[in-house]
Motif scaffolding. Sequence first.
Motif, PDB file in Angstrom:
ATOM      1  N   GLY A  70       8.869  13.670 -29.663  1.00  0.00           N
ATOM      2  CA  GLY A  70       8.478  14.570 -30.745  1.00  0.00           C
ATOM      3  C   GLY A  70       7.083  14.316 -31.263  1.00  0.00           C
ATOM      4  N   LEU A  71       6.221  13.711 -30.434  1.00  0.00           N
ATOM      5  CA  LEU A  71       4.857  13.411 -30.837  1.00  0.00           C
ATOM      6  C   LEU A  71       3.899  14.499 -30.350  1.00  0.00           C
ATOM      7  CD1 LEU A  71       4.829   9.597 -29.995  1.00  0.00           C
ATOM      8  CD2 LEU A  71       4.891  10.611 -32.284  1.00  0.00           C
ATOM      9  N   THR A  72       2.907  14.773 -31.162  1.00  0.00           N
ATOM     10  CA  THR A  72       1.866  15.740 -30.819  1.00  0.00           C
ATOM     11  C   THR A  72       0.573  14.997 -30.512  1.00  0.00           C
ATOM     12  OG1 THR A  72       2.832  17.415 -32.274  1.00  0.00           O
ATOM     13  CG2 THR A  72       0.519  17.706 -31.649  1.00  0.00           C
ATOM     14  N   THR A  73      -0.079  15.361 -29.430  1.00  0.00           N
ATOM     15  CA  THR A  73      -1.353  14.750 -29.073  1.00  0.00           C
ATOM     16  C   THR A  73      -2.469  15.377 -29.899  1.00  0.00           C
ATOM     17  OG1 THR A  73      -0.640  14.278 -26.806  1.00  0.00           O
ATOM     18  CG2 THR A  73      -3.012  14.312 -27.226  1.00  0.00           C
ATOM     19  N   ILE A  74      -3.137  14.533 -30.714  1.00  0.00           N
ATOM     20  CA  ILE A  74      -4.252  14.988 -31.545  1.00  0.00           C
ATOM     21  C   ILE A  74      -5.552  14.936 -30.762  1.00  0.00           C
ATOM     22  CG2 ILE A  74      -5.477  14.620 -33.725  1.00  0.00           C
ATOM     23  CD1 ILE A  74      -2.490  15.396 -33.951  1.00  0.00           C
ATOM     24  N   ARG A  75      -5.698  13.915 -29.933  1.00  0.00           N
ATOM     25  CA  ARG A  75      -6.916  13.736 -29.146  1.00  0.00           C
ATOM     26  C   ARG A  75      -6.570  12.869 -27.942  1.00  0.00           C
ATOM     27  NH1 ARG A  75     -12.385  14.341 -30.655  1.00  0.00           N
ATOM     28  NH2 ARG A  75     -13.856  13.235 -29.317  1.00  0.00           N
ATOM     29  N   ALA A  76      -7.221  13.105 -26.821  1.00  0.00           N
ATOM     30  CA  ALA A  76      -7.029  12.297 -25.620  1.00  0.00           C
ATOM     31  C   ALA A  76      -8.375  12.128 -24.920  1.00  0.00           C
ATOM     32  CB  ALA A  76      -6.025  12.941 -24.672  1.00  0.00           C
ATOM     33  N   GLU A  77      -8.650  10.902 -24.459  1.00  0.00           N
ATOM     34  CA  GLU A  77      -9.886  10.613 -23.748  1.00  0.00           C
ATOM     35  C   GLU A  77      -9.611   9.582 -22.667  1.00  0.00           C
ATOM     36  OE1 GLU A  77     -13.020   9.211 -26.256  1.00  0.00           O
ATOM     37  OE2 GLU A  77     -13.026  11.005 -27.547  1.00  0.00           O
ATOM     38  N   THR A  78     -10.517   9.502 -21.708  1.00  0.00           N
ATOM     39  CA  THR A  78     -10.499   8.438 -20.716  1.00  0.00           C
ATOM     40  C   THR A  78     -11.558   7.416 -21.085  1.00  0.00           C
ATOM     41  OG1 THR A  78      -9.768   9.945 -18.960  1.00  0.00           O
ATOM     42  CG2 THR A  78     -10.808   7.886 -18.277  1.00  0.00           C
ATOM     43  N   GLN A  79     -11.176   6.136 -21.107  1.00  0.00           N
ATOM     44  CA  GLN A  79     -12.135   5.065 -21.366  1.00  0.00           C
ATOM     45  C   GLN A  79     -13.127   4.984 -20.213  1.00  0.00           C
ATOM     46  OE1 GLN A  79     -12.497   2.319 -23.930  1.00  0.00           O
ATOM     47  NE2 GLN A  79     -14.400   2.326 -22.754  1.00  0.00           N
ATOM     48  N   MET A  80     -14.393   4.986 -20.542  1.00  0.00           N
ATOM     49  CA  MET A  80     -15.434   4.911 -19.531  1.00  0.00           C
ATOM     50  C   MET A  80     -15.997   3.491 -19.451  1.00  0.00           C
ATOM     51  SD  MET A  80     -15.206   8.016 -18.641  1.00  0.00           S
ATOM     52  CE  MET A  80     -16.555   8.151 -17.463  1.00  0.00           C
ATOM     53  N   GLY A  81     -16.622   3.166 -18.311  1.00  0.00           N
ATOM     54  CA  GLY A  81     -17.348   1.913 -18.179  1.00  0.00           C
ATOM     55  C   GLY A  81     -16.549   0.729 -17.694  1.00  0.00           C
ATOM     56  N   PHE A  82     -15.312   0.946 -17.232  1.00  0.00           N
ATOM     57  CA  PHE A  82     -14.494  -0.151 -16.735  1.00  0.00           C
ATOM     58  C   PHE A  82     -14.724  -0.355 -15.235  1.00  0.00           C
ATOM     59  CE2 PHE A  82     -10.710  -0.578 -19.918  1.00  0.00           C
ATOM     60  CZ  PHE A  82     -11.610  -0.970 -20.894  1.00  0.00           C
ATOM     61  N   PRO A  83     -14.423  -1.548 -14.701  1.00  0.00           N
ATOM     62  CA  PRO A  83     -14.576  -1.806 -13.264  1.00  0.00           C
ATOM     63  C   PRO A  83     -13.749  -0.840 -12.419  1.00  0.00           C
ATOM     64  CG  PRO A  83     -14.272  -3.872 -14.453  1.00  0.00           C
ATOM     65  CD  PRO A  83     -14.019  -2.771 -15.440  1.00  0.00           C
ATOM     66  N   GLN A  84     -14.277  -0.481 -11.256  1.00  0.00           N
ATOM     67  CA  GLN A  84     -13.635   0.497 -10.386  1.00  0.00           C
ATOM     68  C   GLN A  84     -12.314   0.000  -9.814  1.00  0.00           C
ATOM     69  OE1 GLN A  84     -14.549   3.769  -9.602  1.00  0.00           O
ATOM     70  NE2 GLN A  84     -15.912   3.409 -11.346  1.00  0.00           N
ATOM     71  N   GLU A  85     -12.146  -1.332  -9.714  1.00  0.00           N
ATOM     72  CA  GLU A  85     -10.914  -1.848  -9.115  1.00  0.00           C
ATOM     73  C   GLU A  85      -9.711  -1.778 -10.053  1.00  0.00           C
ATOM     74  OE1 GLU A  85     -13.265  -5.687 -10.218  1.00  0.00           O
ATOM     75  OE2 GLU A  85     -13.674  -3.585  -9.721  1.00  0.00           O
ATOM     76  N   LEU A  86      -9.924  -1.334 -11.291  1.00  0.00           N
ATOM     77  CA  LEU A  86      -8.831  -1.195 -12.242  1.00  0.00           C
ATOM     78  C   LEU A  86      -8.295   0.228 -12.235  1.00  0.00           C
ATOM     79  CD1 LEU A  86     -10.216  -3.156 -15.338  1.00  0.00           C
ATOM     80  CD2 LEU A  86      -8.853  -4.009 -13.423  1.00  0.00           C
ATOM     81  N   TYR A  87      -7.042   0.351 -12.659  1.00  0.00           N
ATOM     82  CA  TYR A  87      -6.518   1.675 -12.941  1.00  0.00           C
ATOM     83  C   TYR A  87      -7.390   2.353 -13.999  1.00  0.00           C
ATOM     84  CZ  TYR A  87      -1.852   0.678 -10.897  1.00  0.00           C
ATOM     85  OH  TYR A  87      -0.815   0.386 -10.055  1.00  0.00           O
ATOM     86  N   ALA A  88      -7.398   3.689 -13.987  1.00  0.00           N
ATOM     87  CA  ALA A  88      -8.017   4.418 -15.086  1.00  0.00           C
ATOM     88  C   ALA A  88      -7.280   4.090 -16.392  1.00  0.00           C
ATOM     89  CB  ALA A  88      -7.955   5.925 -14.826  1.00  0.00           C
ATOM     90  N   VAL A  89      -7.981   4.125 -17.505  1.00  0.00           N
ATOM     91  CA  VAL A  89      -7.394   3.836 -18.821  1.00  0.00           C
ATOM     92  C   VAL A  89      -7.543   5.071 -19.696  1.00  0.00           C
ATOM     93  CG1 VAL A  89      -7.555   2.442 -20.921  1.00  0.00           C
ATOM     94  CG2 VAL A  89      -7.823   1.364 -18.673  1.00  0.00           C
ATOM     95  N   LYS A  90      -6.413   5.578 -20.191  1.00  0.00           N
ATOM     96  CA  LYS A  90      -6.392   6.749 -21.057  1.00  0.00           C
ATOM     97  C   LYS A  90      -6.113   6.323 -22.498  1.00  0.00           C
ATOM     98  CE  LYS A  90      -6.258  10.671 -20.211  1.00  0.00           C
ATOM     99  NZ  LYS A  90      -5.277  11.546 -19.547  1.00  0.00           N
ATOM    100  N   MET A  91      -6.658   7.082 -23.440  1.00  0.00           N
ATOM    101  CA  MET A  91      -6.401   6.902 -24.865  1.00  0.00           C
ATOM    102  C   MET A  91      -5.832   8.190 -25.420  1.00  0.00           C
ATOM    103  SD  MET A  91      -9.838   4.827 -26.129  1.00  0.00           S
ATOM    104  CE  MET A  91     -11.026   5.908 -25.276  1.00  0.00           C
ATOM    105  N   TRP A  92      -4.734   8.059 -26.163  1.00  0.00           N
ATOM    106  CA  TRP A  92      -4.135   9.200 -26.865  1.00  0.00           C
ATOM    107  C   TRP A  92      -3.979   8.866 -28.337  1.00  0.00           C
ATOM    108  CZ3 TRP A  92      -2.078   7.407 -22.224  1.00  0.00           C
ATOM    109  CH2 TRP A  92      -1.977   8.312 -21.145  1.00  0.00           C
ATOM    110  N   ALA A  93      -4.279   9.813 -29.210  1.00  0.00           N
ATOM    111  CA  ALA A  93      -3.938   9.721 -30.628  1.00  0.00           C
ATOM    112  C   ALA A  93      -2.788  10.683 -30.877  1.00  0.00           C
ATOM    113  CB  ALA A  93      -5.130  10.072 -31.504  1.00  0.00           C
ATOM    114  N   LEU A  94      -1.693  10.168 -31.434  1.00  0.00           N
ATOM    115  CA  LEU A  94      -0.448  10.920 -31.547  1.00  0.00           C
ATOM    116  C   LEU A  94       0.085  10.868 -32.969  1.00  0.00           C
ATOM    117  CD1 LEU A  94       1.097   9.027 -28.526  1.00  0.00           C
ATOM    118  CD2 LEU A  94       0.245  11.379 -28.360  1.00  0.00           C
ATOM    119  N   ARG A  95       0.772  11.920 -33.341  1.00  0.00           N
ATOM    120  CA  ARG A  95       1.530  11.857 -34.599  1.00  0.00           C
ATOM    121  C   ARG A  95       2.675  12.874 -34.555  1.00  0.00           C
ATOM    122  NH1 ARG A  95      -3.174  14.493 -37.342  1.00  0.00           N
ATOM    123  NH2 ARG A  95      -3.953  12.404 -37.798  1.00  0.00           N
TER     124      ARG A  95
END
Length: 286
Positions: free
Chosen positions: A261-286
């Motif tokens: 029952g959460l709504t996504t207020i904003r979502a972004e991908t973290q930039m600048g991380f090493p390529q050998e890592l999984y992508a990192v996503k950020m969500w703001a929810l309420r």
Amino acid sequence: MRKKQPAQPTVPDVVRGIDYWKTVPATVDGVLGGFGTGTLPRVDALGSRSFLLSVLPRLSAVPPVTDDPVEWQKRKMEQRGGKGKTVTRALDCGAGVGRVTETVLLRVVDEVHVTEPVEHFLAEAARLSSSWQSLTLPPSKQPFHARKAAHFHLSTLQALDPARPWSSADGGIYRPPIAPNPLQYDVVWCQWMLQHLSDPDLLAFFARAKASLVPEDGVIVVKENVCPEMEDGSERVWWDEEDKSITRSTQAYERVFREAGLTTIRAETQMGFPQELYAVKMWALR
């Protein structure tokens, strides 16, 4: 954090996962899997603070360029009820040795409740906190003259009640001497921890976390690695044999958010991380 190959099972093993982390050194490098001595911690902290302030600009201690700084701060302090008030609060979920608390949350809120299931990580966070700049500055040096504070709680997220984190603590020095009233948070921060929760545990935790948010605009922030979707575009989950966790794809996380029952207020991908890592996503929810 590193990329893994898909395998079974696809449900986290909490007990064995905690057993794994008990063998990891209580250092930033340890909890970040060897990436703690490079640029990743700084890039991560900058990305997190920028994302959080884009969602909750009221937490910023920097006045808009169109305002007089002295008058702006005076208005902000009046809105907060005057000097010395503890007004804003965050919950750091699975905090490790307190890196996010120190470099992100205490920079923008007055009080942080630090939760962690691995005792030697939590003990090190409590020890390091005496040198954290945000806690060593007196109220007169804080942006709104508030006294900053951090409280430490030993608990898994499966057992944690965010509104009463002290009730989940395993006794000892981490339990506050006097249990306060149920807490409300401007921010519930979940980073590199939710991969240790199954979908049912995650849904239950989100329900408790949502109930603990300040009603006006409190947010749950999720910052997690995501694996690619299946070739047909459907969601995927990958198993990590090393720490007995799972990595969800973006669609897998967003399905759980909807079910909670959460709504996504904003979502972004973290930039600048090493390529050998999984992508990192950020969500703001309420």
